[in-house]
Structures are given as C-alpha cells and as structure tokens.
Design a protein around this motif. Structure first.
Motif, mmCIF file in Angstrom:
data_model
loop_
_atom_site.group_PDB
_atom_site.id
_atom_site.type_symbol
_atom_site.label_atom_id
_atom_site.label_comp_id
_atom_site.label_asym_id
_atom_site.label_seq_id
_atom_site.Cartn_x
_atom_site.Cartn_y
_atom_site.Cartn_z
ATOM 1 N N ARG A 1 0.855 -1.195 0.000
ATOM 2 C CA ARG A 1 0.000 0.000 0.000
ATOM 3 C C ARG A 1 0.887 1.241 0.000
ATOM 4 N NH1 ARG A 1 -2.081 1.632 5.132
ATOM 5 N NH2 ARG A 1 -0.880 0.866 5.510
ATOM 6 N N ARG A 2 0.499 2.244 -0.740
ATOM 7 C CA ARG A 2 1.301 3.460 -0.862
ATOM 8 C C ARG A 2 0.475 4.689 -0.519
ATOM 9 N NH1 ARG A 2 6.884 2.868 -1.439
ATOM 10 N NH2 ARG A 2 7.044 0.619 -1.619
ATOM 11 N N THR A 3 1.156 5.680 0.052
ATOM 12 C CA THR A 3 0.562 6.978 0.347
ATOM 13 C C THR A 3 1.326 8.008 -0.465
ATOM 14 O OG1 THR A 3 0.076 6.216 2.597
ATOM 15 C CG2 THR A 3 -0.043 8.590 2.197
ATOM 16 N N SER A 4 0.609 8.834 -1.191
ATOM 17 C CA SER A 4 1.258 9.791 -2.096
ATOM 18 C C SER A 4 2.107 10.794 -1.319
ATOM 19 C CB SER A 4 0.214 10.538 -2.926
ATOM 20 O OG SER A 4 -0.471 11.469 -2.110
ATOM 21 N N VAL A 5 3.084 11.351 -2.015
ATOM 22 C CA VAL A 5 3.956 12.360 -1.429
ATOM 23 C C VAL A 5 3.118 13.546 -0.964
ATOM 24 C CG1 VAL A 5 5.843 13.971 -1.903
ATOM 25 C CG2 VAL A 5 5.944 11.633 -2.799
ATOM 26 N N ILE B 1 16.746 6.929 4.417
ATOM 27 C CA ILE B 1 15.812 6.695 5.519
ATOM 28 C C ILE B 1 14.436 6.367 4.945
ATOM 29 C CG2 ILE B 1 14.701 7.706 7.563
ATOM 30 C CD1 ILE B 1 17.745 7.282 7.904
ATOM 31 N N LEU B 2 14.035 7.085 3.911
ATOM 32 C CA LEU B 2 12.773 6.845 3.213
ATOM 33 C C LEU B 2 13.078 6.310 1.816
ATOM 34 C CD1 LEU B 2 10.832 10.132 4.099
ATOM 35 C CD2 LEU B 2 10.759 7.931 5.296
ATOM 36 N N ASN B 3 12.185 5.445 1.325
ATOM 37 C CA ASN B 3 12.379 4.862 -0.001
ATOM 38 C C ASN B 3 11.066 4.899 -0.790
ATOM 39 O OD1 ASN B 3 14.113 2.962 2.075
ATOM 40 N ND2 ASN B 3 15.249 3.690 0.313
ATOM 41 N N PRO B 4 10.609 6.086 -1.158
ATOM 42 C CA PRO B 4 9.362 6.146 -1.922
ATOM 43 C C PRO B 4 9.570 5.629 -3.337
ATOM 44 C CG PRO B 4 10.356 8.312 -1.835
ATOM 45 C CD PRO B 4 11.198 7.405 -0.961
ATOM 46 N N ASN B 5 8.471 5.211 -3.955
ATOM 47 C CA ASN B 5 8.533 4.881 -5.374
ATOM 48 C C ASN B 5 7.591 5.845 -6.103
ATOM 49 O OD1 ASN B 5 5.897 3.862 -5.174
ATOM 50 N ND2 ASN B 5 6.565 1.733 -5.082
ATOM 51 N N SER B 6 7.295 5.575 -7.340
ATOM 52 C CA SER B 6 6.476 6.502 -8.132
ATOM 53 C C SER B 6 5.064 6.648 -7.573
ATOM 54 C CB SER B 6 6.417 6.036 -9.586
ATOM 55 O OG SER B 6 5.839 4.746 -9.655
ATOM 56 N N ARG B 7 4.611 5.679 -6.770
ATOM 57 C CA ARG B 7 3.271 5.755 -6.180
ATOM 58 C C ARG B 7 3.271 6.364 -4.791
ATOM 59 N NH1 ARG B 7 0.626 0.761 -5.505
ATOM 60 N NH2 ARG B 7 2.634 -0.096 -4.990
#
Length: 185
Positions: A37-41, A63-69
């Motif tokens: 599950r992803r939460t947008s920037v 520390i954070l590793n967001p992806n495109s989602r």
C-alpha cells in the motif's frame, strides 16, 4: 548472505541450504506484502505538515524509499515519528536535523543484521517454514516493545552517569606553596 557461505552450505548440507532459501523467501514475501500500500507524497506532506525538503533529504539519506506511487507504510510511520518530534520542539532551531536519523539507522542496521543471522541459524531445519514465519511475525511486536523499553532504561542510566560525572569533585588546586615547588622542579 555472501556467496561463499551459500556455496559452503550447499556443499555441506544441501537440504539445510534449501530450507534456508525457502524461509528467507517466505519471510521477505510476507514483509513486502505489508509494504505494498502506498501513500502519495502530497498526502504525506499534508497529513504530517512535512516540508518537501525534509522528505527529499530523508530519501537522499536512505531513511525513506518512496517509489512513483508514494511512501510505504514503514516510510509513513517514520515520517509520522519525525513529525511528532518536530511538533514537540525537536527542530532545526535547536540543531536537530534529518541527519540525526542516521544515528538510529546505523545502530539498527547492525542489530537487524545480527537478528536475521540468528533467526536463520536457529530456525532453519528446526521447524516447518510456515511455523518459522509465524514465530517471527509473533515476535515482531514484543521485539519493538523490548527495544523501546531497553532504550528507555539505557537512556536513564546514561543520564545518571552524566550527572554523576558532572558532580565529581575536581582535584583540589595546588596551594600557593605547592605551586611554586612544582614550578621549580
């Protein structure tokens, strides 16, 4: 796991090596399932009143590793914790920055590496893969509580030591006569 260790294990005990790979795969599969599950920037910025520069820097530091989602649940929990620190007064005005997270990341990386090694060593071949995965999952919350409790206890002990060191009497200054005698030697 280093290739030489895997090769040695394959040569020595192929069944144990197979069980190790299976256990590692299942643990990773379950862990990643909880991170899908992803939460947008934009949503993270809004929910936690976190400046984009802070999020960017945390990503640069690993520390954070967001992806495109967007951000994973683990990333969101980290942002939430940092947001609570900031709301409590731990901010740049007092010298607290995103770089302080590296102290915890470094300490935890070593702990987690050892934890994985111990789990694999003790569980592989000792129980069915499903049972081992369930055991590890059941230990997750108590482990977090243990780490928090130990941190609190160690923090108190360190504060007491700091106070004791500060309260130690300094050696008496030499008297006027002793100072002249020492200077003549």
């Amino acid at each position: 796991m280093p290739l030489r260790v895997i090769k040695g294990m394959l040569d020595e005990d192929p069944d144990r090596a197979k069980a190790l790979v299976e256990l590692e795969d299942r643990i990773l599969e379950r862990a990643l399932a909880g991170e899908e599950r992803r939460t947008s920037v934009a949503e993270v910025k809004r929910l936690y009143e976190m400046p984009g520069e802070v999020l960017d820097r945390l990503e640069e530091l690993g520390i954070l590793n967001p992806n495109s989602r967007g951000y994973s649940p683990s990333d969101v929990r980290i942002v939430e914790a940092i947001s609570r620190f900031r709301a409590g007064g731990y901010d740049e005005r007092l010298g607290f920055t995103v770089y302080d997270t590296l102290r915890y990341k470094g300490a935890l990386e070593a702990l987690v590496k050892e934890e994985v090694e111990v789990l694999m060593e003790r569980l592989v071949g000792e129980m069915e893969t499903d049972d081992a995965v369930e055991l590890i999952e059941a230990g997750s919350e108590p482990l977090q509580e243990l780490i928090a409790a130990l941190h609190g206890k160690l923090l108190i002990a360190e504060l007491q030591l700091t106070r004791e060191r500060r309260a130690l009497p300094s050696p008496p200054a030499p008297s006027e006569g002793e100072g002249r005698r020492a200077a003549r030697r």
